[in-house]
Motif scaffolding. Structure first.
Motif, PDB file in Angstrom:
ATOM      1  N   LYS A 152       0.819  -1.201   0.000  1.00 20.11           N
ATOM      2  CA  LYS A 152       0.000   0.000   0.000  1.00 20.11           C
ATOM      3  C   LYS A 152       0.856   1.255   0.000  1.00 20.11           C
ATOM      4  O   LYS A 152       1.945   1.276   0.547  1.00 20.11           O
ATOM      5  CB  LYS A 152      -0.919   0.008   1.219  1.00 20.11           C
ATOM      6  N   LEU A 153       0.317   2.279  -0.567  1.00 23.92           N
ATOM      7  CA  LEU A 153       1.006   3.567  -0.585  1.00 23.92           C
ATOM      8  C   LEU A 153       0.481   4.381   0.591  1.00 23.92           C
ATOM      9  O   LEU A 153      -0.716   4.600   0.721  1.00 23.92           O
ATOM     10  CB  LEU A 153       0.740   4.299  -1.898  1.00 23.92           C
ATOM     11  N   ARG A 154       1.393   4.807   1.465  1.00 19.64           N
ATOM     12  CA  ARG A 154       1.008   5.636   2.596  1.00 19.64           C
ATOM     13  C   ARG A 154       1.843   6.909   2.573  1.00 19.64           C
ATOM     14  O   ARG A 154       2.756   7.050   1.773  1.00 19.64           O
ATOM     15  CB  ARG A 154       1.226   4.893   3.926  1.00 19.64           C
ATOM     16  N   THR A 155       1.497   7.824   3.449  1.00 17.73           N
ATOM     17  CA  THR A 155       2.286   9.053   3.588  1.00 17.73           C
ATOM     18  C   THR A 155       2.777   9.158   5.021  1.00 17.73           C
ATOM     19  O   THR A 155       2.161   8.624   5.947  1.00 17.73           O
ATOM     20  CB  THR A 155       1.457  10.297   3.239  1.00 17.73           C
ATOM     21  N   GLU A 156       3.912   9.838   5.189  1.00 14.82           N
ATOM     22  CA  GLU A 156       4.421  10.100   6.532  1.00 14.82           C
ATOM     23  C   GLU A 156       4.863  11.553   6.613  1.00 14.82           C
ATOM     24  O   GLU A 156       5.216  12.178   5.611  1.00 14.82           O
ATOM     25  CB  GLU A 156       5.596   9.172   6.876  1.00 14.82           C
ATOM     26  N   ASN A 157       4.796  12.074   7.824  1.00 15.65           N
ATOM     27  CA  ASN A 157       5.270  13.439   8.040  1.00 15.65           C
ATOM     28  C   ASN A 157       6.783  13.469   7.909  1.00 15.65           C
ATOM     29  O   ASN A 157       7.482  12.626   8.477  1.00 15.65           O
ATOM     30  CB  ASN A 157       4.863  13.927   9.432  1.00 15.65           C
ATOM     31  N   CYS A 158       7.285  14.423   7.187  1.00 14.04           N
ATOM     32  CA  CYS A 158       8.728  14.535   7.020  1.00 14.04           C
ATOM     33  C   CYS A 158       9.140  15.996   7.078  1.00 14.04           C
ATOM     34  O   CYS A 158       8.350  16.894   6.779  1.00 14.04           O
ATOM     35  CB  CYS A 158       9.189  13.906   5.698  1.00 14.04           C
TER      36      CYS A 158
END
Length: 688
Positions: A152-158
Motif C-alpha cells: 500500500k502507498l502511505r504518507t508520513e510526516n517529514c
C-alpha cells in the motif's frame, strides 16, 4: 525548491555543545550544513562550570573524539588544569577532567567551526519547523501480509526545513534541534523570576510552542548554577590547594601534549560551616524549590546547596571547590554551591565561610526551568518517530551536562547526514560505548529528571575504558567519513604498536640482570621500606617468567618493566616522542598511556574474557529483532500496562524491550514466542 530563501542538506538549531558536534559531523561528511544560533558570540558557551570531563563524562568525551568529534581537541587547546580522576581504583573508572578557560573555549570552538568547509554559521531565531507529507510505499501499518501485490502507498510526516522569526524559509533534508535550556526557559532567583534561555539571553518561546503543536510529548525540567565571585576579594590562604596533574592526560587521541602543559592553574577546596547551614535552614522557605514556585524536577546528582542541607541534616559540612573561569579573568566558579536562593541569602552564605567572608559576588546563582521532549519519542538514531528527518540532541532530550550533549550531537549529526545520503544509519550497541548506553537508556526508559552518565550504568565497564575508546569507535568514524587519512594512519600505527608491545611482553623473559635494574629503580623511588622490600621480593622470585606473567602480579606496574624492555629489545622505544622525558623524568603521557593500555589488557585478561562471553550473550538478545508489524495487543498474557509501555516505546530488539521499566523477563520470553506465532500466521495468510 520554490518558496524557500536558502537551501541546505542539514540545518542545526542551537550552537551549544550538542549543536557544534552535530554541525561539524554533517559538514565533515560532505553535506551543506547551516548552524543557527541566537548569538554567534556565544557559540559553545559554558553556561555552568567551565570544565569538561569527570567521572564517566570523560569517557563520553573520549568517545566523541574517537568518532571524529571536536570537544576533546578544543579542551586540550584551552584547558588550564588537567586531572585524571579515580586513579586509586581500577582502570575501568579512570576519567579525565579539565578546567577550561571559558572565553578561550568558545573562541576556539568558533574558530574550528568557521574553518570547516560546507558549514555556514547563521545568527537568527528559528521559530518553527516546516513539515510536509512524503509518500512511502510500505506495508508497515497494514494489517495485510507484506507482498508485492497488496503493498500500500502511505504518507508520513517529514521535515522540509525551518521558518525563521524574520519570515525567511530555509529548506533542509534533515533538521537537528539542540536548544539546551532555551525552550520556554524561565529563570528563578529567590522570589524573582523572568523568561530567559540563559542569564542575559532570551528564551526560545516560538520554537518551544511549535514543537508542542507537532504532538511531541514533553516535560518540564530544571537545572541551576552557583554564584561567581571576584577572585581579588577572596582570602586564598584559608583554603586547601588542589593542583593539576604534573603530566596532564589529554582528551584527544590526536593530542600529544596539551597546550597549557606547563601553565596549569590551581583550584581550591573550601567547606561550609555551621553558620552556613543555619543561614540556609532559616531561609529555605524563600527558595523557589521549597516555596512551590518551581515544580519541575532538577538533577538528582547535582543538588543545590539548599537541597544538601535539607536532605542531609546530619552532615556538618559540605565540600566546595573554587575554580578559576580563565587565565585572563578574576571570575571564580563556586562548584558545589548551586542555588536559587535570593541574592541577600547568597551573600549571607558567603559571609559564613572563612576566606569568602569578604568576597564580592560578580553574578548570583539561579535556577532555570525549561521544556524538554520525552526521549521515548525518538528512535535509536535520535530521529523522532513522528516526523522523518527531525532529530533531537542534548538537554532537549532530558540530559544534563556538556558531555552528554556532545555525544548525542555527534550521533545525531552522523545519522542526519546518513539519512540525507540515503545510507544505513549508525546505531551503536550498548556493549560498544557509553554513548550507546545513554541513548538506549533514554529511548527505552525515558527520564523524569535530568539524566547524567555514570560508569555504574554500564554492564561491561572494564571493556568500555578511556584508553580503548579509539579501538572501539574510530573504525565507525572512519566508515562514515569523520576520520581523516592522516588520523587513520596514526590510529593503525598505534594499534600495531600496542599489539607488538603485548607480544613482546608475552615472549620476553625476566633475567637476573634486568631484575636487579628494576629493584634499583624501586629503591630510588619515594616508597616506604616495607613496600620496596615486598616488591623487590616479587621481582626476584619472578626471574625466568615472561614479562606478561610478571605484570599480572598486582604489585607490579608496567612502568617498572620499562628497563626490562629497553634491555631486552634495544631500539623498541625509539619512535620520536619516546626519547623525550617529562620534567619529573617519566615517559611522556602519550607513551605512558599506551603502556597502561597494554598493562590493563594483560592484567585483567581473565575478567575481559568473561565480559567478552557475556557481551556475546547480550548481542544475541539484541540481534533478535521485533518486526515493525508485531502487535503487542495480540500477545496473550501481557498486562494492559505492559502493552501500553511497549507500544509507546516500540523497542527494536528483545534486548531493548528487556530494559523498559516494568517489562519482566517472562514478558520478554512471551514476546519471543509470539514473534514466531505471528510470523507464521502472516506467512500462511500470504500463501493464500
Amino acid at each position: 525548491m520554490q518558496g524557500f530563501n536558502e537551501h541546505f542538506d542539514v540545518v542545526v538549531v542551537g550552537a551549544g555543545h550538542a549543536g557544534c558536534e552535530a554541525a561539524m559531523a554533517a559538514a565533515r561528511m560532505g553535506l551543506k550544513t547551516a548552524l543557527f544560533t541566537l548569538n554567534v558570540d556565544l557559540i559553545a558557551q559554558m553556561s555552568c562550570n567551565p570544565a569538561i570531563g569527570g567521572i564517566a563524562k570523560g569517557h563520553l568525551v573520549r568517545e566523541v573524539d574517537a568518532l571524529g568529534g571536536i570537544m576533546g581537541e578544543v579542551t586540550d587547546a584551552v584547558g588550564i588544569q588537567f586531572r585524571l580522576l579515580n586513579t586509586s581504583r581500577g582502570p575501568a573508572v579512570w576519567s579525565p577532567r579539565a578546567q577550561c578557560d571559558k572565553q578561550a573555549y568558545r573562541l576556539k570552538m568558533r574558530e574550528v567551526l568557521e574553518s570547516q568547509p560546507n558549514l555556514r554559521i547563521k545568527q537568527a531565531e528559528v521559530a518553527d519547523v516546516i513539515v510536509g507529507q512524503l509518500p512511502v510505499a510500505s506495508s508497515r501499518f497494514s494489517e495485510e501480509p507484506a507482498s508485492t501485490e497488496n503493498r500500500k502507498l502511505r504518507t508520513e510526516n517529514c521535515i522540509r526545513g525551518v521558518l525563521l522569526r524574520d519570515g525567511r524559509r530555509v529548506s533542509a533534508g534533515a533538521v537537528i534541534i539542540t536548544t539546551g535550556t532555551f525552550l520556554n526557559g524561565l529563570i528563578h532567583c529567590g522570589e524573582q523570576q523572568y523568561p530567559a534561555g540563559r542569564s542575559g539571553e532570551p528564551p526560545a518561546v516560538l520554537l518551544g510552542e511549535a514543537l508542542k503543536k507537532l504532538g511531541l510529548r514533553g516535560c518540564r525540567l530544571k537545572t541551576g548554577t552557583p554564584p561567581r565571585l571576584d577572585g581579588r576579594t577572596i582570602d586564598w590562604s584559608k583554603f586547601e590547594v588542589q593542583p593539576g596533574d604534573e603530566d596532564p592526560t589529554p582528551f584527544s587521541f590526536r593530542t600529544k601534549r596539551v597546550a597549557h602543559h606547563d601553565k596549569q592553574v590551581p583550584c581550591y577546596i573550601a567547606f561550609t560551616t555551621e553558620e552556613t547551614h543555619r543561614v540556609i535552614r532559616e531561609n529555605v522557605h524563600r527558595s523557589p524549590m521549597y516555596s512551590g514556585q518551581i515544580q519541575s524536577i532538577g538533577p538528582r546528582y547535582c543538588p543545590s546547596i539548599e537541597d544538601k542541607i535539607v536532605k542531609f541534616p546530619d552532615k556538618l559540612t559540605h565540600q566546595l571547590f573554587l575554580e578559576p573561569e580563565g587565565l585572563n579573568t578574576h571570575e571564580i566558579y563556586v562548584n558545589g554551591m548551586s542555588t536559587s536562593l535570593p541574592i541577600d541569602v547568597q551573600l549571607a552564605i558567603l559571609k559564613s565561610i572563612p576566606g569568602l567572608d569578604t568576597a564580592e559576588m560578580m553574578r548570583p546563582g539561579y535556577a532555570i526551568e525549561y521544556d524538554s521532549i520525552d526521549p521515548t519519542e525518538l528512535n535509536r538514531t535520535l530521529e523522532t518517530k513522528k516526523i522523518a528527518g527531525l532529530f533531537l540532541a542534548g538537554q532537549i532530550n532530558g540530559t544534563s551536562g556538556y558531555e552528554e550533549a556532545a555525544c548525542q550531537g555527534i550521533m545525531a549529526g552522523i545519522n542526519a547526514a546518513l539519512k540525507v545520503k540515503n545510507e544505513a544509519p549508525l546505531v551503536l550497541d550498548r556493549t560498544e560505548a557509553y554513548t550507546a548506553i545513554l541513548i538506549d537508556d533514554l529511548i527505552s526508559k525515558g527520564t523524569n529528571e535530568p539524566y547524567r552518565m555514570f560508569t555504574s550504568r554500564a554492564e561491561f565497564r572494564l571493556h568500555l575504558r578511556i584508553d580503548n575508546a579509539d579501538r572501539r569507535l574510530t573504525p565507525h568514524g572512519r566508515r562514515v567519513g569523520l576520520i581523516s587519512d592522516e588520523a587513520w594512519r596514526e590510529f593503525e600505527a598505534k594499534q600495531k604498536r600496542l599489539d607488538e608491545m603485548k607480544q613482546l611482553l608475552e615472549k620476553t623473559r625476566l633475567t637476573g640482570v634486568v631484575a636487579e635494574k628494576i629493584s634499583a629503580e624501586l629503591n630510588s623511588g619515594e616508597r616506604s621500606g616495607a613496600a620496596v622490600s615486598t616488591q623487590e621480593g616479587s621481582v626476584s622470585s619472578a626471574i625466568g617468567s615472561t614479562l606478561a606473567q610478571v605484570l599480572k602480579r598486582p604489585e607490579i606496574t608496567i612502568e617498572q618493566l620499562v628497563p626490562a624492555l629497553r634491555e631486552s629489545v634495544p631500539g623498541f622505544f625509539e619512535r620520536g616522542a619516546e626519547q623525550q622525558v617529562t620534567a619529573n623524568g617519566h615517559l611522556p603521557s602519550d607513551v605512558r598511556n599506551e603502556l597502561k593500555s597494554v598493562e590493563t589488557e594483560i592484567k585483567y585478561a581473565g575478567y575481559l574474557d568473561q565480559q567478552e562471553r557475556a557481551i556475546e550473550r547480550l548481542k544475541k538478545a539484541e540481534q533478535r529483532r521485533i518486526p515493525e508489524w508485531f502487535s503487542y495487543r495480540d500477545v496473550s498474557g501481557l498486562s494492559r500496562e505492559m502493552q501500553e509501555k511497549l507500544t509507546k516505546v516500540t523497542p527494536q530488539t528483545l534486548g531493548q524491550a528487556s530494559r523498559i521499566p516494568g517489562v519482566t523477563p517472562a514478558a520478554v520470553s512471551l514476546i519471543n514466542v509470539y514473534i514466531e506465532i505471528q510470523g507464521r500466521r502472516r506467512e500462511q495468510a500470504a500463501a493464500l
